[in-house]
Design a protein around this motif. Structure first.
Motif, PDB file in Angstrom:
ATOM      1  N   SER A  76      83.788  75.244 -24.649  1.00 22.64           N
ATOM      2  CA  SER A  76      84.761  74.432 -23.909  1.00 22.64           C
ATOM      3  C   SER A  76      84.729  74.878 -22.453  1.00 22.64           C
ATOM      4  O   SER A  76      84.267  75.979 -22.136  1.00 22.64           O
ATOM      5  N   ILE A  77      85.211  74.015 -21.559  1.00 22.90           N
ATOM      6  CA  ILE A  77      85.193  74.342 -20.134  1.00 22.90           C
ATOM      7  C   ILE A  77      86.546  73.990 -19.519  1.00 22.90           C
ATOM      8  O   ILE A  77      87.247  73.075 -19.977  1.00 22.90           O
ATOM      9  N   SER A  78      86.891  74.704 -18.462  1.00 23.46           N
ATOM     10  CA  SER A  78      88.155  74.452 -17.765  1.00 23.46           C
ATOM     11  C   SER A  78      88.015  73.217 -16.880  1.00 23.46           C
ATOM     12  O   SER A  78      86.907  72.708 -16.649  1.00 23.46           O
ATOM     13  N   ASN A  79      89.154  72.748 -16.343  1.00 24.11           N
ATOM     14  CA  ASN A  79      89.131  71.495 -15.571  1.00 24.11           C
ATOM     15  C   ASN A  79      88.466  71.626 -14.201  1.00 24.11           C
ATOM     16  O   ASN A  79      88.260  70.630 -13.515  1.00 24.11           O
ATOM     17  N   ASP A  80      88.149  72.836 -13.780  1.00 20.92           N
ATOM     18  CA  ASP A  80      87.432  73.004 -12.514  1.00 20.92           C
ATOM     19  C   ASP A  80      85.927  73.155 -12.744  1.00 20.92           C
ATOM     20  O   ASP A  80      85.178  73.478 -11.833  1.00 20.92           O
ATOM     21  N   ARG A  81      85.496  72.917 -13.979  1.00 17.15           N
ATOM     22  CA  ARG A  81      84.070  72.965 -14.307  1.00 17.15           C
ATOM     23  C   ARG A  81      83.640  71.636 -14.909  1.00 17.15           C
ATOM     24  O   ARG A  81      84.465  70.823 -15.325  1.00 17.15           O
ATOM     25  N   ARG A  82      82.336  71.444 -14.966  1.00 13.89           N
ATOM     26  CA  ARG A  82      81.803  70.248 -15.615  1.00 13.89           C
ATOM     27  C   ARG A  82      80.398  70.550 -16.134  1.00 13.89           C
ATOM     28  O   ARG A  82      79.713  71.459 -15.649  1.00 13.89           O
ATOM     29  N   ALA A  83      80.003  69.788 -17.127  1.00 12.40           N
ATOM     30  CA  ALA A  83      78.651  69.917 -17.658  1.00 12.40           C
ATOM     31  C   ALA A  83      77.727  68.991 -16.878  1.00 12.40           C
ATOM     32  O   ALA A  83      78.155  67.933 -16.388  1.00 12.40           O
TER      33      ALA A  83
END
Length: 277
Positions: A244-251
């Motif tokens: 999972s990733i935080s909202n300040d990251r993206r795939a």
């Protein structure tokens, strides 16, 4: 009864391949007037003689490297010693009135085998191979099912010069995320694929803003092509460990053309990664 048990233990302990030649056992002489000391390469865990006229003593409470052998007049017998590490040593023992040798320093090479059969290790390897085959079979079947399924997670698409890259679905199953990916070639030229990578993009803190890409290694790839012909559409699946990733990251899904410039970077919001189907 004691002799029978000793013989049975001996047969089980030796357990070497039948193709090997059987070597004659060394002989150790002892009497009832002197102690014959045997020093082994590892502490003694067990020592057994096959006849009552031979006595092998060793420290049973605190394992030590040596034991003492004594003998009374009588027929020859055998001595079986097992070290702490499982190494097995076996000797013929005989009574002798006059002894020429009182100390025996026994090297590892004199071991006739190990009490733990090697077959057990190979069995573990076979079990591991079977589990791996079963896992791959499951991935293949589930990926095939997802490709035939028409479910979509949202509009995640990027295009460049007739090449369209899209993520059709993201599915969570067991402990993995399945990325159903589609590559469409609407151009008049074949597309030779160099690589298709998935990474997580993070903004570095500080005065100078920069991006850090952390590559996500798939544990399984299904139907990944090396070429997409003109007017051809290919669907494939990447299987990755759940993350999972935080909202300040993206795939970021990056498609790169071999010997070409039709490259695409498709950004996937954290909400799609954290809320799969």
């Amino acid at each position: 009864m004691k002799t029978y048990i000793l013989f049975l233990v001996f047969i089980l302990a030796v357990g070497k391949a039948s193709a090997q030649a059987i070597k004659p056992l060394d002989t150790i002489y002892a009497n009832d007037l002197k102690n014959v000391a045997l020093f082994f390469p590892a502490p003694i865990r067990q020592g057994i003689t096959g006849s009552d006229n031979f006595v092998f003593t060793y420290n049973r409470e605190k394992e030590q490297y040596f034991g003492l052998l004594q003998a009374k007049p009588g027929k020859e017998s055998n001595l079986l010693v097992v070290n702490r590490n499982g190494s097995v040593f076996s000797y013929i023992v005989k009574y002798k009135k006059q002894l020429d040798r009182l100390n025996y320093f026994i090297p590892k090479a004199k071991s006739i085998g190990n009490e733990k059969p090697i077959v057990a290790d190979s069995a573990k390897v076979d079990v591991s191979k079977t589990e791996l085959r079963n896992e791959v079979y499951y991935y293949e079947k589930f990926c095939s099912y997802l490709i035939d399924r028409k479910q979509r997670i949202g509009r995640i698409k990027k295009r460049n010069e007739g090449i369209i890259l899209s993520v059709e679905n993201i599915v969570f199953d067991k402990e993995e995320l399945y990325f159903v990916i589609q590559i469409e070639n609407r151009s008049t030229l074949d597309y030779d694929l160099n690589f298709l990578n998935l990474s997580v993009e993070t903004r570095k803190k500080g005065k100078k803003k920069s991006l850090q890409h952390i590559y996500q290694e798939p544990i399984f790839k299904y139907n990944l092509p090396s070429k997409i012909a003109e007017n051809e559409t290919v669907r494939l699946v990447y299987v990755l460990p759940k993350f999972s990733i935080s909202n300040d990251r993206r795939a970021v899904l990056e498609l790169n053309e071999k010997n070409g410039e039709r490259n695409l970077k498709l950004k996937i919001s954290h909400k799609f990664i954290n809320n799969p189907n």
